[in-house]
Design a protein around this motif. Structure first.
Motif, PDB file in Angstrom:
ATOM      1  N   ASP A 127      -6.462  -5.970 -26.733  1.00 54.65           N
ATOM      2  CA  ASP A 127      -5.270  -5.425 -26.075  1.00 54.65           C
ATOM      3  C   ASP A 127      -5.401  -5.525 -24.557  1.00 54.65           C
ATOM      4  O   ASP A 127      -4.444  -5.858 -23.850  1.00 54.65           O
ATOM      5  N   PHE A 128      -6.594  -5.218 -24.062  1.00 57.31           N
ATOM      6  CA  PHE A 128      -6.820  -5.266 -22.616  1.00 57.31           C
ATOM      7  C   PHE A 128      -6.704  -6.690 -22.087  1.00 57.31           C
ATOM      8  O   PHE A 128      -6.007  -6.938 -21.091  1.00 57.31           O
ATOM      9  N   VAL A 129      -7.356  -7.626 -22.745  1.00 59.30           N
ATOM     10  CA  VAL A 129      -7.318  -9.019 -22.292  1.00 59.30           C
ATOM     11  C   VAL A 129      -5.881  -9.542 -22.337  1.00 59.30           C
ATOM     12  O   VAL A 129      -5.424 -10.251 -21.430  1.00 59.30           O
ATOM     13  N   GLY A 130      -5.138  -9.159 -23.384  1.00 62.89           N
ATOM     14  CA  GLY A 130      -3.741  -9.574 -23.468  1.00 62.89           C
ATOM     15  C   GLY A 130      -2.911  -9.008 -22.333  1.00 62.89           C
ATOM     16  O   GLY A 130      -2.005  -9.679 -21.808  1.00 62.89           O
ATOM     17  N   ALA A 131      -3.223  -7.776 -21.926  1.00 59.54           N
ATOM     18  CA  ALA A 131      -2.457  -7.124 -20.860  1.00 59.54           C
ATOM     19  C   ALA A 131      -2.785  -7.685 -19.483  1.00 59.54           C
ATOM     20  O   ALA A 131      -1.968  -7.586 -18.557  1.00 59.54           O
ATOM     21  N   LEU A 132      -3.968  -8.276 -19.321  1.00 57.37           N
ATOM     22  CA  LEU A 132      -4.345  -8.816 -18.009  1.00 57.37           C
ATOM     23  C   LEU A 132      -3.311  -9.827 -17.504  1.00 57.37           C
ATOM     24  O   LEU A 132      -3.028  -9.892 -16.303  1.00 57.37           O
ATOM     25  N   GLY A 133      -2.767 -10.592 -18.419  1.00 60.57           N
ATOM     26  CA  GLY A 133      -1.767 -11.578 -18.026  1.00 60.57           C
ATOM     27  C   GLY A 133      -0.501 -10.966 -17.461  1.00 60.57           C
ATOM     28  O   GLY A 133       0.280 -11.638 -16.773  1.00 60.57           O
ATOM     29  N   GLU A 134      -0.292  -9.667 -17.766  1.00 60.03           N
ATOM     30  CA  GLU A 134       0.893  -8.955 -17.265  1.00 60.03           C
ATOM     31  C   GLU A 134       0.561  -8.087 -16.045  1.00 60.03           C
ATOM     32  O   GLU A 134       1.435  -7.405 -15.524  1.00 60.03           O
ATOM     33  N   TYR A 135      -0.688  -8.095 -15.629  1.00 60.39           N
ATOM     34  CA  TYR A 135      -1.076  -7.277 -14.480  1.00 60.39           C
ATOM     35  C   TYR A 135      -0.298  -7.701 -13.231  1.00 60.39           C
ATOM     36  O   TYR A 135      -0.085  -8.893 -12.983  1.00 60.39           O
ATOM     37  N   GLY A 136       0.094  -6.705 -12.446  1.00 63.55           N
ATOM     38  CA  GLY A 136       0.760  -6.981 -11.175  1.00 63.55           C
ATOM     39  C   GLY A 136       0.456  -5.859 -10.202  1.00 63.55           C
ATOM     40  O   GLY A 136      -0.252  -4.900 -10.535  1.00 63.55           O
ATOM     41  N   GLY A 137       1.000  -5.958  -9.001  1.00 66.09           N
ATOM     42  CA  GLY A 137       0.863  -4.893  -8.017  1.00 66.09           C
ATOM     43  C   GLY A 137      -0.569  -4.510  -7.734  1.00 66.09           C
ATOM     44  O   GLY A 137      -1.460  -5.351  -7.606  1.00 66.09           O
ATOM     45  N   GLU A 138      -0.793  -3.199  -7.677  1.00 63.79           N
ATOM     46  CA  GLU A 138      -2.121  -2.690  -7.310  1.00 63.79           C
ATOM     47  C   GLU A 138      -3.160  -3.006  -8.377  1.00 63.79           C
ATOM     48  O   GLU A 138      -4.341  -3.165  -8.063  1.00 63.79           O
ATOM     49  N   SER A 139      -2.750  -3.123  -9.649  1.00 62.74           N
ATOM     50  CA  SER A 139      -3.709  -3.464 -10.703  1.00 62.74           C
ATOM     51  C   SER A 139      -4.208  -4.892 -10.536  1.00 62.74           C
ATOM     52  O   SER A 139      -5.400  -5.174 -10.701  1.00 62.74           O
TER      53      SER A 139
ATOM     54  N   THR B 154      -6.909   1.708  -5.330  1.00 68.43           N
ATOM     55  CA  THR B 154      -5.862   1.107  -6.147  1.00 68.43           C
ATOM     56  C   THR B 154      -5.781   1.770  -7.517  1.00 68.43           C
ATOM     57  O   THR B 154      -4.702   1.814  -8.130  1.00 68.43           O
ATOM     58  N   GLY B 155      -6.904   2.305  -8.027  1.00 66.36           N
ATOM     59  CA  GLY B 155      -6.885   3.018  -9.295  1.00 66.36           C
ATOM     60  C   GLY B 155      -6.031   4.275  -9.213  1.00 66.36           C
ATOM     61  O   GLY B 155      -5.287   4.594 -10.149  1.00 66.36           O
ATOM     62  N   THR B 156      -6.138   4.990  -8.099  1.00 63.52           N
ATOM     63  CA  THR B 156      -5.287   6.173  -7.884  1.00 63.52           C
ATOM     64  C   THR B 156      -3.821   5.765  -7.860  1.00 63.52           C
ATOM     65  O   THR B 156      -2.958   6.450  -8.428  1.00 63.52           O
ATOM     66  N   GLN B 157      -3.517   4.635  -7.222  1.00 63.28           N
ATOM     67  CA  GLN B 157      -2.141   4.151  -7.179  1.00 63.28           C
ATOM     68  C   GLN B 157      -1.645   3.763  -8.569  1.00 63.28           C
ATOM     69  O   GLN B 157      -0.510   4.070  -8.941  1.00 63.28           O
ATOM     70  N   THR B 158      -2.488   3.090  -9.343  1.00 66.85           N
ATOM     71  CA  THR B 158      -2.119   2.721 -10.713  1.00 66.85           C
ATOM     72  C   THR B 158      -1.814   3.961 -11.539  1.00 66.85           C
ATOM     73  O   THR B 158      -0.795   4.029 -12.243  1.00 66.85           O
ATOM     74  N   LEU B 159      -2.698   4.936 -11.471  1.00 68.52           N
ATOM     75  CA  LEU B 159      -2.532   6.142 -12.268  1.00 68.52           C
ATOM     76  C   LEU B 159      -1.249   6.882 -11.879  1.00 68.52           C
ATOM     77  O   LEU B 159      -0.484   7.330 -12.748  1.00 68.52           O
TER      78      LEU B 159
ATOM     79  N   ASN C   7       0.838  -1.200   0.000  1.00 70.93           N
ATOM     80  CA  ASN C   7       0.000   0.000   0.000  1.00 70.93           C
ATOM     81  C   ASN C   7       0.876   1.253   0.000  1.00 70.93           C
ATOM     82  O   ASN C   7       1.093   1.882   1.031  1.00 70.93           O
ATOM     83  N   THR C   8       1.388   1.605  -1.172  1.00 67.16           N
ATOM     84  CA  THR C   8       2.246   2.777  -1.311  1.00 67.16           C
ATOM     85  C   THR C   8       1.391   4.037  -1.317  1.00 67.16           C
ATOM     86  O   THR C   8       0.493   4.188  -2.154  1.00 67.16           O
ATOM     87  N   VAL C   9       1.656   4.926  -0.376  1.00 68.22           N
ATOM     88  CA  VAL C   9       0.884   6.168  -0.271  1.00 68.22           C
ATOM     89  C   VAL C   9       1.851   7.349  -0.211  1.00 68.22           C
ATOM     90  O   VAL C   9       3.021   7.206   0.116  1.00 68.22           O
ATOM     91  N   GLY C  10       1.337   8.531  -0.539  1.00 68.28           N
ATOM     92  CA  GLY C  10       2.157   9.738  -0.565  1.00 68.28           C
ATOM     93  C   GLY C  10       2.804   9.922  -1.928  1.00 68.28           C
ATOM     94  O   GLY C  10       3.385   8.985  -2.475  1.00 68.28           O
ATOM     95  N   PHE C  11       2.684  11.117  -2.486  1.00 64.50           N
ATOM     96  CA  PHE C  11       3.158  11.364  -3.849  1.00 64.50           C
ATOM     97  C   PHE C  11       4.680  11.232  -3.956  1.00 64.50           C
ATOM     98  O   PHE C  11       5.187  10.508  -4.820  1.00 64.50           O
ATOM     99  N   VAL C  12       5.403  11.910  -3.087  1.00 65.86           N
ATOM    100  CA  VAL C  12       6.871  11.837  -3.126  1.00 65.86           C
ATOM    101  C   VAL C  12       7.333  10.418  -2.829  1.00 65.86           C
ATOM    102  O   VAL C  12       8.244   9.889  -3.491  1.00 65.86           O
ATOM    103  N   ASN C  13       6.705   9.782  -1.859  1.00 63.49           N
ATOM    104  CA  ASN C  13       7.064   8.404  -1.524  1.00 63.49           C
ATOM    105  C   ASN C  13       6.823   7.467  -2.708  1.00 63.49           C
ATOM    106  O   ASN C  13       7.603   6.539  -2.957  1.00 63.49           O
ATOM    107  N   THR C  14       5.737   7.711  -3.456  1.00 64.56           N
ATOM    108  CA  THR C  14       5.446   6.886  -4.626  1.00 64.56           C
ATOM    109  C   THR C  14       6.510   7.086  -5.708  1.00 64.56           C
ATOM    110  O   THR C  14       6.954   6.119  -6.340  1.00 64.56           O
TER     111      THR C  14
END
Length: 295
Positions: A148-160, A278-283, A35-42
Motif C-alpha cells: 500500500d505504501f509503495v503504491g501511494a508513493l506514486g501519488e505523493y505530492g507537496g510536503e510529502s 515536513t512531517g508536521t505539515q503532512t500530519l 512552506n505553509t506555516v501556522g495552524f489557521v493559515n494551514t
C-alpha cells in the motif's frame, strides 16, 4: 506529546536552514512544496475557506482527532520527530543569525565528524521505515502494508514528496553515492542484530517496526528498502541526480569545497530537521482534510 498540534504548526519556521535546503531541492519537484506555516493559515490553505466559524470548527475537530489516542496521528508525529532527533551538535540558534546569507562551512569542519557508511545506511533505512509506518498510522491501515505504501508513493505530492526527495538527496546520494539503495540493501542483509541495536534511533522506535525480534525487524527493513527501490531510483534517473548536481543547488546558501561532500552531508544532517518539519505539515493537512470531511 509535549505540545498540542496547533502549537507545533504555529511554531514551524517560515525561514531557516531546513527551509533553505528544501527550497533548493525544488528543482527535483518544481512548485510542489510551499512552506505553509501556522495552524489557521494551514486550514485556510487546505480548505480554501475564509468563514471564521467554519475554520474554528475544522480546527477544533482536527485537534480532537489528533488527541484521540485510538487514532495513529500522535504515533506518526512522534516517528517524524524521532528519526530527526539525533543529536544536533550545531544548534539551530547558532545558525539563526546567518539565515539570508551564505553559510561558510569551513568554520564548522572541526565540530563535524562524517558518519561511517554503515551508520549512514541505518539512518537512511530507519527514515524509510518511519515514513512507511507513519503512512500506515495516518491512514489507519496495518503497519506492515509495504505494498500500500509503495503504491501511494506514486501519488505523493507537496510536503510529502519534498520530504522523500530530501531523503534521497541528503541521506542517500550525498553521503552514500549513486548506488545508495543497493549499497544499503547489501549492508542490511549482512547486518547482525547487535549492530542495529547499538543505534539509538532504532532502540527508540523498534516497538513500532513490524517483525518478531530484531531479526524479524531487520527482515522488514530490508523488504521496505526493496519495495521503495524502484520508485527512488526512478526519481534519481528522471532528474539525472548526482551528489554534485544536488550540491550545486545548495551553493545558494552553503559555501563549501567540492572535495568535502562527506562534511556537507554531516553538516546538513546535524543542522536541519526536514523530516520533522515536513512531517508536521503532512500530519496537519491530513487532520484538516479529515476534519472537513467529517464536518
Amino acid at each position: 506529546m509535549n505540545k498540542p498540534i496547533q502549537q507545533l504548526v504555529d511554531e514551524l519556521p517560515s525561514s531557516n536552514l531546513t527551509v533553505s535546503m528544501l527550497n533548493a531541492l525544488d528543482f527535483v519537484a518544481p512548485g510542489e512544496w510551499q512552506n505553509t506555516v501556522g495552524f489557521v493559515n494551514t486550514i485556510k490553505t487546505v480548505t480554501g475557506e475564509d468563514d471564521e466559524d467554519l475554520i474554528q470548527q475544522i480546527g477544533e475537530r482536527a485537534i480532537y482527532l489528533f488527541n484521540d489516542k485510538s487514532q495513529g496521528y500522535q504515533t506518526a508525529l512522534w516517528l517524524y520527530q524521532t528519526v530527526d532527533g539525533t543529536d544536533k551538535v550545531l544548534g539551530a540558534a547558532a545558525l539563526a543569525n546567518k539565515i539570508g546569507e551564505t553559510i561558510p562551512l569551513f568554520g564548522f569542519l572541526n565540530s563535524l565528524t562524517p558518519k561511517p557508511d554503515k551508520a549512514q545506511t541505518i539512518d537512511l533505512t530507519l527514515k524509510i521505515v518511519a515514513e512507511l509506518v507513519a503512512f500506515c498510522q495516518i491512514n489507519g491501515i496495518p503497519g506492515d502494508s509495504i505494498g500500500d505504501f509503495v503504491g501511494a508513493l506514486g501519488e505523493y505530492g507537496g510536503e510529502s514528496l519534498i520530504r522523500m526527495v530530501a531523503l534521497i538527496c541528503v541521506d542517500g546520494l550525498i553521503p552514500l553515492g549513486p548506488d545508495f539503495i543497493d549499497k544499503s540493501l547489501s549492508m542490511m542483509s549482512q547486518m547482525n542484530p547487535q549492530e542495529l541495536q547499538q543505534n539509538p534511533t532504532f532502540r527508540t522506535i523498534q516497538d513500532t517496526i513490524p517483525g518478531n525480534g530484531v531479526g524479524g525487524k531487520i527482515d522488514f527493513i530490508g523488504e521496505s528498502l526493496d519495495g521503495v527501490k524502484g520508485w527512488m531510483n526512478g526519481i534519481v534517473t528522471a532528474n539525472a541526480l548526482t551528489a554534485q548536481s544536488v550540491l550545486g543547488h545548495c551553493k545558494g546558501f552553503l559555501d563549501f569545497a567540492d572535495d568535502k561532500l562527506d562534511y556537507v552531508a554531516a553538516f546538513l544532517d546535524v543542522s536541519t530537521n526536514y523530516y520533522e518539519h515536513t512531517g508536521t505539515q503532512t500530519l496537519a493537512k491530513r487532520l484538516i482534510e479529515r476534519a472537513i470531511a467529517e464536518i
